[in-house]
Motif scaffolding. Structure first.
Motif, mmCIF file in Angstrom:
data_model
loop_
_atom_site.group_PDB
_atom_site.id
_atom_site.type_symbol
_atom_site.label_atom_id
_atom_site.label_comp_id
_atom_site.label_asym_id
_atom_site.label_seq_id
_atom_site.Cartn_x
_atom_site.Cartn_y
_atom_site.Cartn_z
ATOM 1 N N ILE A 1 0.711 -1.349 0.382
ATOM 2 C CA ILE A 1 0.110 -0.265 -0.128
ATOM 3 C C ILE A 1 0.985 1.479 -0.210
ATOM 4 C CG2 ILE A 1 -1.923 0.801 1.267
ATOM 5 C CD1 ILE A 1 -2.536 -1.655 0.178
ATOM 6 N N LEU A 2 0.799 2.400 -1.381
ATOM 7 C CA LEU A 2 1.868 3.472 -1.379
ATOM 8 C C LEU A 2 1.121 4.515 -1.149
ATOM 9 C CD1 LEU A 2 4.389 4.603 -1.351
ATOM 10 C CD2 LEU A 2 4.133 4.170 -4.461
ATOM 11 N N ALA A 3 1.189 5.206 -0.415
ATOM 12 C CA ALA A 3 0.398 6.810 -0.625
ATOM 13 C C ALA A 3 1.080 7.745 0.304
ATOM 14 C CB ALA A 3 -0.955 7.082 0.082
ATOM 15 N N ALA A 4 1.039 9.221 -0.145
ATOM 16 C CA ALA A 4 1.836 10.272 0.255
ATOM 17 C C ALA A 4 1.888 10.601 1.782
ATOM 18 C CB ALA A 4 1.590 11.717 -0.475
ATOM 19 N N SER A 5 0.667 10.177 2.860
ATOM 20 C CA SER A 5 0.433 10.232 3.750
ATOM 21 C C SER A 5 -0.113 8.901 4.469
ATOM 22 C CB SER A 5 -0.407 11.618 4.431
ATOM 23 O OG SER A 5 -0.430 11.459 5.579
ATOM 24 N N ILE A 6 0.080 8.452 5.342
ATOM 25 C CA ILE A 6 -0.494 7.045 5.735
ATOM 26 C C ILE A 6 -0.686 7.520 7.087
ATOM 27 C CG2 ILE A 6 0.685 5.814 4.035
ATOM 28 C CD1 ILE A 6 3.089 4.421 6.676
ATOM 29 N N SER A 7 -1.260 8.494 7.719
ATOM 30 C CA SER A 7 -1.350 9.159 8.932
ATOM 31 C C SER A 7 -2.939 10.185 8.972
ATOM 32 C CB SER A 7 -0.454 9.982 9.599
ATOM 33 O OG SER A 7 -0.498 11.523 9.183
ATOM 34 N N SER A 8 -3.251 10.257 10.134
ATOM 35 C CA SER A 8 -4.399 11.290 9.945
ATOM 36 C C SER A 8 -4.517 11.979 9.132
ATOM 37 C CB SER A 8 -5.398 11.501 10.849
ATOM 38 O OG SER A 8 -4.334 12.112 11.944
ATOM 39 N N SER A 9 -3.307 12.944 8.553
ATOM 40 C CA SER A 9 -3.167 14.341 8.422
ATOM 41 C C SER A 9 -4.204 14.351 6.849
ATOM 42 C CB SER A 9 -1.635 14.505 8.054
ATOM 43 O OG SER A 9 -1.470 15.393 9.417
ATOM 44 N N ALA A 10 -4.080 12.785 6.767
ATOM 45 C CA ALA A 10 -4.535 12.422 4.844
ATOM 46 C C ALA A 10 -5.976 12.240 4.897
ATOM 47 C CB ALA A 10 -3.770 11.097 4.330
ATOM 48 N N GLY A 11 -6.630 12.382 6.062
ATOM 49 C CA GLY A 11 -8.518 12.851 6.355
ATOM 50 C C GLY A 11 -8.952 11.550 6.324
ATOM 51 N N GLY A 12 -9.415 11.467 4.825
ATOM 52 C CA GLY A 12 -10.707 10.705 4.582
ATOM 53 C C GLY A 12 -9.819 9.597 4.085
ATOM 54 N N VAL B 1 1.219 -3.809 -6.020
ATOM 55 C CA VAL B 1 0.593 -2.694 -5.652
ATOM 56 C C VAL B 1 -0.001 -1.894 -5.548
ATOM 57 C CG1 VAL B 1 2.406 0.273 -4.978
ATOM 58 C CG2 VAL B 1 3.585 -1.531 -5.910
ATOM 59 N N HIS B 2 -0.576 -0.652 -4.506
ATOM 60 C CA HIS B 2 -2.242 -0.387 -4.822
ATOM 61 C C HIS B 2 -1.376 0.823 -3.727
ATOM 62 C CE1 HIS B 2 -6.885 0.187 -3.804
ATOM 63 N NE2 HIS B 2 -6.526 1.570 -4.084
ATOM 64 N N VAL B 3 -1.619 2.006 -4.980
ATOM 65 C CA VAL B 3 -1.441 3.651 -5.617
ATOM 66 C C VAL B 3 -2.577 4.045 -4.325
ATOM 67 C CG1 VAL B 3 -0.410 5.498 -6.168
ATOM 68 C CG2 VAL B 3 0.604 2.836 -6.688
ATOM 69 N N HIS B 4 -2.471 5.417 -3.868
ATOM 70 C CA HIS B 4 -3.953 6.067 -3.002
ATOM 71 C C HIS B 4 -3.259 7.398 -3.611
ATOM 72 C CE1 HIS B 4 -6.797 2.576 -1.080
ATOM 73 N NE2 HIS B 4 -4.830 2.552 -0.701
ATOM 74 N N GLY B 5 -4.136 8.504 -4.340
ATOM 75 C CA GLY B 5 -3.978 9.208 -4.345
ATOM 76 C C GLY B 5 -2.073 9.712 -5.767
ATOM 77 N N LEU B 6 -2.618 10.867 -6.061
ATOM 78 C CA LEU B 6 -2.102 11.070 -7.085
ATOM 79 C C LEU B 6 -1.058 12.676 -6.840
ATOM 80 C CD1 LEU B 6 -4.270 10.988 -9.562
ATOM 81 C CD2 LEU B 6 -3.251 9.415 -9.411
ATOM 82 N N TRP B 7 -0.983 12.990 -7.865
ATOM 83 C CA TRP B 7 0.465 14.438 -8.667
ATOM 84 C C TRP B 7 1.712 14.364 -7.405
ATOM 85 C CZ3 TRP B 7 -1.840 14.813 -12.410
ATOM 86 C CH2 TRP B 7 -3.365 15.083 -12.200
ATOM 87 N N MET B 8 2.239 13.158 -7.049
ATOM 88 C CA MET B 8 3.360 13.078 -6.275
ATOM 89 C C MET B 8 4.507 12.509 -5.857
ATOM 90 S SD MET B 8 1.961 14.918 -2.205
ATOM 91 C CE MET B 8 3.455 15.135 -1.470
ATOM 92 N N TYR B 9 6.035 12.263 -6.083
ATOM 93 C CA TYR B 9 6.801 11.369 -5.982
ATOM 94 C C TYR B 9 5.894 10.113 -5.707
ATOM 95 C CZ TYR B 9 11.207 8.889 -5.070
ATOM 96 O OH TYR B 9 12.052 7.811 -5.158
ATOM 97 N N PRO B 10 5.115 9.996 -4.887
ATOM 98 C CA PRO B 10 5.376 7.980 -4.533
ATOM 99 C C PRO B 10 4.340 7.987 -6.333
ATOM 100 C CG PRO B 10 4.665 8.938 -2.618
ATOM 101 C CD PRO B 10 5.039 9.954 -3.536
ATOM 102 N N SER B 11 3.874 8.431 -6.969
ATOM 103 C CA SER B 11 3.655 7.540 -7.947
ATOM 104 C C SER B 11 4.384 7.494 -9.208
ATOM 105 C CB SER B 11 2.606 8.946 -8.648
ATOM 106 O OG SER B 11 1.339 9.002 -8.346
ATOM 107 N N LEU B 12 5.685 8.361 -8.735
ATOM 108 C CA LEU B 12 6.893 8.600 -9.439
ATOM 109 C C LEU B 12 7.672 7.585 -9.334
ATOM 110 C CD1 LEU B 12 9.287 9.371 -11.714
ATOM 111 C CD2 LEU B 12 9.969 10.882 -10.516
#
Length: 387
Positions: free
Chosen positions: A5-16, A87-98
């Protein structure tokens, strides 16, 4: 199946998005004993929220350079070393996508992307020039290489197609944990103070400025029931928007009936939902908002826009439809305030029943697991995958 599981944030800072990832992954682990590793970038709440993921393994990595891009070479090295099957990517437009794109090229690892509403027209117009740059350099290639795109609603699936992507799309909604009946909302009495609740990011797309104008309008209409109600805005500030909202409430003369309670998490947030009598989300753009599902799980009637992508609310009478302008929002508020307490409770009960039927994490996890198996070639194409 070794799932990343890959995301820019994996904390509550990412909200929903955090709530969606966490709920789905824990259900996958509980039901299927899935081997899941979670990767993200360090942020202000990473260490505080790490315990929420247990017993899953999480790794966060230091960002070098602008936080808005999230470059972290250690993240890519960790992805390579793990030898994931999917890999399951959550969200777009940041370095984790690259990083995931580079992993796919080197390891031929298939992946699925959950945009979480980031391909909706409103979202694309927000900070458009940054997204055009990301699209040109890596995100377009990343999107088109996905084995599947995950949409949380039919409306989001249409936005994905309108963006120009031809990948298979799976339509699987977000979920929520259904709380016990005893914790659902109190009905209130003719003398009680009543609370209308907003929970979420304090961001312009949530349309809270317009909500404050609507609050002023409904107060000016002289409805006797208005005096019973207070508006509580709960959530974390983004780019100073809370200060703008507080100043506007003061200028409009409604600051006496509008309260800003700051960000809340876990049991504190549950207590806030349980204390309220209704919930509102006047958003301009959503994937499928977790906060509405949480409100329903607590037995609250909701006021939401069509952009919340929950037409079921109106079909079964679990919510009141509002528009994006102050007048239609005020009309919705008037409808809510004029309802008998029992009618509001019945509306909230229908929301709980809707969650139980369609939006529990166990149901969502089973659908997503079937998608994973199909991508890996060990299962049939599930019904939730559309062409």
């Amino acid at each position: 199946m070794k799932l990343g599981i890959l995301a820019a944030s994996i904390s509550s800072s990412a909200g929903g998005i955090f709530a969606a990832m966490l709920g789905q992954c824990k259900a996958l682990h509980d039901i299927f004993q899935a081997n899941i590793q979670v990767f993200g970038l360090d942020d202000a709440r990473s260490s505080k929220d790490a315990h929420s993921w247990k017993p899953l393994t999480t790794c966060t990595f230091t960002v070098k350079g602008p936080v808005s891009f999230g470059y972290s070479p250690d993240l890519f090295q960790a992805l390579q070393a793990t030898k994931l099957d999917l890999v399951h990517v959550h969200g777009l437009w940041m370095y984790p996508s690259l990083a995931n794109l580079q992993l796919s090229k080197r390891r031929h690892c298939p992946y699925i992307i959950s945009p979480h509403g980031m391909l909706d027209p409103w979202a694309l117009r927000n900070s458009a020039w940054k997204k055009r740059l990301a699209k040109f350099f890596y995100e377009e290639t990343h999107l088109r290489g996905a084995a599947c795109i995950h949409a949380v609603s039919r409306s989001e699936a249409r936005s994905i197609r309108e963006y120009g992507l031809s990948n298979p799309i799976c339509v699987v909604p977000n979920g929520v944990d259904l709380i016990s009946d005893t914790a659902s909302c109190k009905p209130g009495t003719s003398t009680d103070e009543m609370e209308l609740l907003y929970v979420g990011r304090l961001h312009p797309k949530k349309n809270l400025r317009t909500l404050l104008y609507a609050w002023q309008e409904i107060c000016r209409r002289g409805n006797n029931n208005v005096r019973r109600w207070k508006l509580t805005i709960t959530g974390w500030d983004q780019n100073g928007h809370q200060a703008e909202l507080k100043e506007l409430a003061y200028q409009l003369g409604v600051d006496g009936s509008v309260r800003f309670s700051g960000p809340q998490y876990g049991a504190e947030k549950d207590a806030t939902f349980s204390a309220a009598q209704a919930f509102i989300l006047p958003s301009l753009s959503e994937g499928l908002p977790m906060a509405v599902l949480e409100a329903w799980s607590h037995g609250l009637p909701v006021l939401i826009t069509p952009e919340c992508n929950l037409p079921e609310a109106f079909e079964v009478g679990a919510g009141i439809q509002i528009g994006n302008d102050s007048t239609t929002i005020a009309d919705g508020l008037a409808q809510l305030f004029d309802m008998e307490d029992e009618a509001r409770r019945a509306m909230g009960k229908r929301g709980r029943e809707l969650v139980n039927a369609r939006f529990t994490w166990s149901n969502i996890a089973r659908q997503m697991y079937s998608v994973y198996r199909w991508i890996l070639g060990v299962g049939a194409k599930p019904d939730c995958v559309v062409d």
